[in-house]
Design an enzyme around this catalytic site. Structure first.
Site, mmCIF file in Angstrom:
data_model
loop_
_atom_site.group_PDB
_atom_site.id
_atom_site.type_symbol
_atom_site.label_atom_id
_atom_site.label_comp_id
_atom_site.label_asym_id
_atom_site.label_seq_id
_atom_site.Cartn_x
_atom_site.Cartn_y
_atom_site.Cartn_z
ATOM 1 N N SER A 192 0.823 -1.218 0.000
ATOM 2 C CA SER A 192 0.000 0.000 0.000
ATOM 3 C C SER A 192 0.852 1.262 0.000
ATOM 4 O O SER A 192 1.939 1.292 0.578
ATOM 5 C CB SER A 192 -0.877 -0.015 1.258
ATOM 6 O OG SER A 192 -1.432 1.263 1.495
ATOM 7 N N THR A 207 -5.772 2.686 -6.909
ATOM 8 C CA THR A 207 -7.058 2.566 -6.216
ATOM 9 C C THR A 207 -7.943 3.741 -6.620
ATOM 10 O O THR A 207 -7.566 4.903 -6.438
ATOM 11 C CB THR A 207 -6.851 2.512 -4.696
ATOM 12 O OG1 THR A 207 -6.078 1.349 -4.404
ATOM 13 C CG2 THR A 207 -8.176 2.441 -3.951
ATOM 14 N N LYS A 226 -8.110 -0.548 -9.192
ATOM 15 C CA LYS A 226 -8.744 -1.265 -8.067
ATOM 16 C C LYS A 226 -9.960 -0.484 -7.586
ATOM 17 O O LYS A 226 -9.828 0.694 -7.207
ATOM 18 C CB LYS A 226 -7.742 -1.414 -6.921
ATOM 19 C CG LYS A 226 -8.324 -2.020 -5.642
ATOM 20 C CD LYS A 226 -7.235 -2.324 -4.636
ATOM 21 C CE LYS A 226 -7.754 -2.977 -3.379
ATOM 22 N NZ LYS A 226 -8.323 -2.036 -2.414
ATOM 23 N N HIS A 241 -13.567 -2.283 -1.709
ATOM 24 C CA HIS A 241 -12.664 -1.888 -0.624
ATOM 25 C C HIS A 241 -13.045 -2.594 0.685
ATOM 26 O O HIS A 241 -12.906 -2.049 1.778
ATOM 27 C CB HIS A 241 -12.724 -0.367 -0.451
ATOM 28 C CG HIS A 241 -11.434 0.299 -0.063
ATOM 29 N ND1 HIS A 241 -10.714 1.075 -0.938
ATOM 30 C CD2 HIS A 241 -10.728 0.328 1.096
ATOM 31 C CE1 HIS A 241 -9.641 1.567 -0.315
ATOM 32 N NE2 HIS A 241 -9.628 1.112 0.917
ATOM 33 N N TYR A 296 -2.135 5.262 -4.066
ATOM 34 C CA TYR A 296 -3.118 6.317 -3.848
ATOM 35 C C TYR A 296 -2.520 7.497 -4.584
ATOM 36 O O TYR A 296 -1.508 8.057 -4.166
ATOM 37 C CB TYR A 296 -3.291 6.631 -2.355
ATOM 38 C CG TYR A 296 -4.272 5.721 -1.669
ATOM 39 C CD1 TYR A 296 -5.532 5.503 -2.206
ATOM 40 C CD2 TYR A 296 -3.942 5.091 -0.474
ATOM 41 C CE1 TYR A 296 -6.440 4.670 -1.583
ATOM 42 C CE2 TYR A 296 -4.844 4.256 0.158
ATOM 43 C CZ TYR A 296 -6.087 4.053 -0.406
ATOM 44 O OH TYR A 296 -6.982 3.230 0.206
HETATM 45 C C1 LIG Z 1 -7.172 -2.293 7.550
HETATM 46 C C2 LIG Z 1 -7.357 -2.131 6.073
HETATM 47 C C3 LIG Z 1 -6.578 -1.205 5.378
HETATM 48 C C4 LIG Z 1 -6.712 -1.073 3.983
HETATM 49 N N1 LIG Z 1 -5.867 -0.215 3.336
HETATM 50 C C5 LIG Z 1 -5.953 -0.137 1.980
HETATM 51 C C6 LIG Z 1 -5.028 0.652 1.260
HETATM 52 O O1 LIG Z 1 -4.135 1.240 1.805
HETATM 53 N N2 LIG Z 1 -5.180 0.713 -0.086
HETATM 54 C C7 LIG Z 1 -6.179 0.044 -0.761
HETATM 55 O O2 LIG Z 1 -6.275 0.126 -1.988
HETATM 56 N N3 LIG Z 1 -7.041 -0.737 -0.092
HETATM 57 C C8 LIG Z 1 -6.939 -0.855 1.252
HETATM 58 N N4 LIG Z 1 -7.805 -1.682 1.918
HETATM 59 C C9 LIG Z 1 -8.777 -2.494 1.162
HETATM 60 C C10 LIG Z 1 -8.167 -3.864 0.768
HETATM 61 O O3 LIG Z 1 -7.150 -3.705 -0.195
HETATM 62 C C11 LIG Z 1 -9.206 -4.814 0.182
HETATM 63 O O4 LIG Z 1 -9.860 -4.201 -0.893
HETATM 64 C C12 LIG Z 1 -10.246 -5.289 1.200
HETATM 65 O O5 LIG Z 1 -9.667 -5.475 2.476
HETATM 66 C C13 LIG Z 1 -10.837 -6.607 0.727
HETATM 67 O O6 LIG Z 1 -11.841 -7.021 1.554
HETATM 68 P P1 LIG Z 1 -11.680 -8.118 2.730
HETATM 69 O O7 LIG Z 1 -11.019 -7.417 3.875
HETATM 70 O O8 LIG Z 1 -13.094 -8.481 2.997
HETATM 71 O O9 LIG Z 1 -10.844 -9.272 2.191
HETATM 72 C C14 LIG Z 1 -7.671 -1.850 3.308
HETATM 73 C C15 LIG Z 1 -8.453 -2.769 4.005
HETATM 74 C C16 LIG Z 1 -8.295 -2.935 5.367
HETATM 75 C C17 LIG Z 1 -9.125 -3.973 6.076
HETATM 76 O O1 LIG Z 2 -8.385 2.083 5.638
HETATM 77 C C1 LIG Z 2 -8.464 2.060 4.437
HETATM 78 O O2 LIG Z 2 -9.197 1.235 3.866
HETATM 79 C C2 LIG Z 2 -7.733 2.986 3.624
HETATM 80 O O3 LIG Z 2 -7.597 2.641 2.508
HETATM 81 C C3 LIG Z 2 -7.199 4.312 4.063
HETATM 82 C C4 LIG Z 2 -6.619 5.115 3.126
HETATM 83 C C5 LIG Z 2 -6.140 6.363 3.451
HETATM 84 C C6 LIG Z 2 -6.235 6.842 4.738
HETATM 85 C C7 LIG Z 2 -6.814 6.043 5.697
HETATM 86 C C8 LIG Z 2 -7.295 4.780 5.355
#
Ligand SMILES: Cc1cc2nc3c(=O)[nH]c(=O)nc-3n(C[C@H](O)[C@H](O)[C@H](O)COP(=O)(O)O)c2cc1C
Ligand SMILES: O=C(O)C(=O)c1ccccc1
Length: 374
Positions: A115, A165, A247, A271, A139
């Site tokens: 990420s 994303t 994404k 997401h 991002y």
């Molecule tokens: C704690 C957390 C942080 C995440 N941070 C990002 C991120 O930085 N960038 C992003 O594209 N998606 C982020 N996501 C979304 C995940 O990439 C993904 O799309 C999602 O977790 C999939 O669903 P699931 O948790 O049900 O497997 C985050 C998800 C979680 C749970």
């Molecule tokens: O938590 C997240 O899902 C996430 O993608 C995010 C992105 C930027 C700032 C804080 C959370």
């Protein structure tokens, strides 16, 4: 000892048990940040429910003695058809954060997506996963020079693709985080890619005088970009030779636009129910998107994948590979070993499910083995 019996000495097998362990080990703010969805969490629930709306209809007597979990994407072989999803701020779960999860993934050759808001730099994560496939999630910052710098750094560090994303122009309305007044960056997590970026430093912290709070404020200002459009993707394509994957696609018309704009792949994702609440579950969105794409570019999938049979269903409905988010994040409460346990179990579960489906290769899974629940 019969080899047909699963051998497993893991302490925790069940997703819900890992979730419970994480709840007990983490503070309320961090746990809620990981587990929660946005709004009333309708989509968070729908994602998981959607898998129950499809039945697998297995084949028998097909000789499944030798099985193959490998697949390939962008001309690169993958050991398994699933990735660790990009998850930011992983040090809020364990001090070794992304280094632990990347090491666990690469020890099993499971592909990793780093990420933008990682707590270690993309170079450090790259080193932790040398030899294993890895993508960089962008991002797209509200500063094109910083965006270019990130992409060039990912290329130099040996990443295989850029995942942009597109469902996060603003952060979702996450009621539990708002209630808890929790924002993970406030702990100092998730800023490593910025503080290690020469362009960011030059433009926003030239004399190196900013303290952590000021840095966080500077990053927050440019982290998310509300003005990017399809037209801008051409510019991004010129910045890199790596494949570009979008994404956060849910609408079939956007799948069509991705093709028209020369994008190499998409991830059908909401997401994990953390952005716009009330949107369609990803499994429900998948078939019409696969129809539009019609094999022209790669289709990845995430949100709600918890077990091997979920992977089988997503592949059957046309995904080329899937991403898992929360399952590995809960394992991360036990560091690298915890993530490895989660991944080993998922591999074994997938292999078992593949055999029982009557297929020998994940590449052979198609829509002939699923039907809507009757
Ligand atoms: C704690 C957390 C942080 C995440 N941070 C990002 C991120 O930085 N960038 C992003 O594209 N998606 C982020 N996501 C979304 C995940 O990439 C993904 O799309 C999602 O977790 C999939 O669903 P699931 O948790 O049900 O497997 C985050 C998800 C979680 C749970
Ligand atoms: O938590 C997240 O899902 C996430 O993608 C995010 C992105 C930027 C700032 C804080 C959370």
């Amino acid at each position: 000892m019969s080899t047909a019996l699963p051998v497993n000495d893991s302490k925790t097998i069940i997703f819900e048990k890992w979730e419970e362990t994480a709840k007990n080990k983490l503070g309320k703010g961090a746990f809620d940040y990981v587990q929660s969805g946005s709004g009333g969490e309708e989509t968070l629930q729908k994602n998981v429910q959607a898998f129950k709306e499809w039945d697998i209809i297995p084949r028998v007597l097909t000789n499944v003695e030798t099985r193959d979990l490998t697949t390939s994407l962008f001309e690169k072989k993958l050991a398994v058809p699933f990735f660790l999803a990009p998850v930011g701020f992983q040090t809020v779960v364990h001090p070794e954060g992304e280094l632990a999860s990347a090491r666990a993934a690469s020890s099993l050759s499971v592909p990793y997506i780093a990420s933008t808001v990682s707590s270690f730099s993309l170079e450090e994560i790259g080193e932790a996963s040398v030899g294993s496939p890895r993508y960089f999630q962008l991002y797209w910052p509200n500063d094109d020079e910083v965006a270019t710098s990130f992409v060039k750094r990912a290329e130099a560090a040996g990443y295989d693709a850029i995942v942009v994303t597109v469902d996060t122009t603003v952060l979702g309305w996450r009621e539990r985080d708002l209630q808890n007044q929790y924002f993970p960056m406030q702990t100092g997590a998730g800023i490593a890619n910025f503080v290690n970026d020469p362009v960011f430093q030059e433009k926003y912290n030239r004399d190196g005088l900013l303290d952590t709070n000021e840095l966080i404020n500077a990053i927050r200002k440019i982290l998310l970009n509300q003005s990017i459009t399809w037209e801008k993707l051409g510019w991004l394509k010129q910045q890199t030779r790596l494949p570009i994957i979008l994404k956060g696609i849910l609408h079939k018309d956007d799948a069509q636009l991705a093709i028209e704009h020369g994008i190499d792949g998409i991830i059908v994702s909401n997401h994990g129910g953390r952005q716009l609440d009330g949107v369609r579950s990803t499994l429900a969105a998948l078939p019409s998107i696969v129809e539009v794409i019609n094999g022209r570019i790669s289709v990845l999938f995430d949100s709600g994948v918890r077990r091997g049979t979920d992977i089988i269903k997503a592949l059957a409905l046309g995904a080329d590979a899937v991403l898992i988010g929360r399952p590995f994040v809960y394992g991360l409460v036990d560091g690298e070993n915890g993530v490895r346990e989660v991944l080993q179990n998922l591999v074994a579960d997938l292999d078992t499910s593949l055999a029982l489906t009557g297929k020998t290769s994940v590449k052979d899974i198609d829509c002939s083995i699923v039907e809507r629940v009757y």
